[in-house]
Design a protein around this motif. Structure first.
Motif, PDB file in Angstrom:
ATOM      1  N   GLN A 294       0.834  -1.202   0.000  1.00  0.00           N
ATOM      2  CA  GLN A 294       0.000   0.000   0.000  1.00  0.00           C
ATOM      3  C   GLN A 294       0.869   1.253   0.000  1.00  0.00           C
ATOM      4  O   GLN A 294       1.854   1.339   0.706  1.00  0.00           O
ATOM      5  CB  GLN A 294      -0.920   0.022   1.218  1.00  0.00           C
ATOM      6  CG  GLN A 294      -2.078  -0.959   1.142  1.00  0.00           C
ATOM      7  CD  GLN A 294      -1.737  -2.303   1.743  1.00  0.00           C
ATOM      8  OE1 GLN A 294      -0.575  -2.570   2.025  1.00  0.00           O
ATOM      9  NE2 GLN A 294      -2.723  -3.140   1.938  1.00  0.00           N
TER      10      GLN A 294
ATOM     11  N   THR B 298       0.049   0.986  -7.529  1.00  0.00           N
ATOM     12  CA  THR B 298      -1.293   1.378  -7.963  1.00  0.00           C
ATOM     13  C   THR B 298      -1.636   0.579  -9.213  1.00  0.00           C
ATOM     14  O   THR B 298      -0.745   0.181  -9.981  1.00  0.00           O
ATOM     15  CB  THR B 298      -1.383   2.874  -8.296  1.00  0.00           C
ATOM     16  OG1 THR B 298      -0.416   3.204  -9.285  1.00  0.00           O
ATOM     17  CG2 THR B 298      -1.167   3.728  -7.066  1.00  0.00           C
TER      18      THR B 298
ATOM     19  N   SER C 184      -4.377   0.345 -12.662  1.00  0.00           N
ATOM     20  CA  SER C 184      -5.294   1.122 -13.486  1.00  0.00           C
ATOM     21  C   SER C 184      -5.607   0.339 -14.757  1.00  0.00           C
ATOM     22  O   SER C 184      -4.957  -0.669 -15.059  1.00  0.00           O
ATOM     23  CB  SER C 184      -4.675   2.472 -13.840  1.00  0.00           C
ATOM     24  OG  SER C 184      -3.458   2.304 -14.549  1.00  0.00           O
TER      25      SER C 184
END
Length: 125
Positions: free
Chosen positions: A65, A69, A71
């Motif tokens: 975390q 990321t 996407s």
């Protein structure tokens, strides 16, 4: 014929970045698919890294975390995993996966993921 093809892996220095891509083909355009990234290191169990729903409303990072990321680029049918501040512990084979149509992304289990790529190796030193 569903095909997931990962790319972008390689070697990186600790603290560096890599961006993995997963080219997706063969998934029905009318179905909802939960997509995910998994990784597996030698001698360790496979673990889920990130998950993202068809519309992007569910997007979660299970490990790293603040550093990773995920996407999607629906126009190009591509899933991405951006990995920053890499650590040696991130060394693993990374896999892109798609769940069976209709699987709920937020409560999905590894067994729900029925389509897998061949993996791309990430080595951090």
């Amino acid at each position: 014929h569903v095909q997931l093809v990962e790319s972008g892996g390689g070697s990186a220095q600790a603290g560096g970045s890599l961006k993995l891509s997963c080219a997706i083909s063969g998934l029905s355009a009318t179905s909802k698919y939960c997509m995910a990234w998994f990784r597996q290191s030698p001698g360790k169990e496979r673990e889920r890294v990130a998950i993202i729903s068809t519309d992007g409303s569910i997007r979660d990072i299970d490990v790293a975390q603040g550093r990773f990321t995920t996407s999607k680029d629906d126009a190009n049918n591509t899933l991405y995993l951006q990995m920053n501040s890499l650590e040696p512990e991130d060394t693993a084979m990374y896999y892109c996966a798609a769940a069976r149509p209709g699987a709920y992304c937020d409560i999905s289990r590894e067994s729900d993921f029925v389509y897998w790529g061949q993996g791309t190796q990430v080595t951090v030193s």
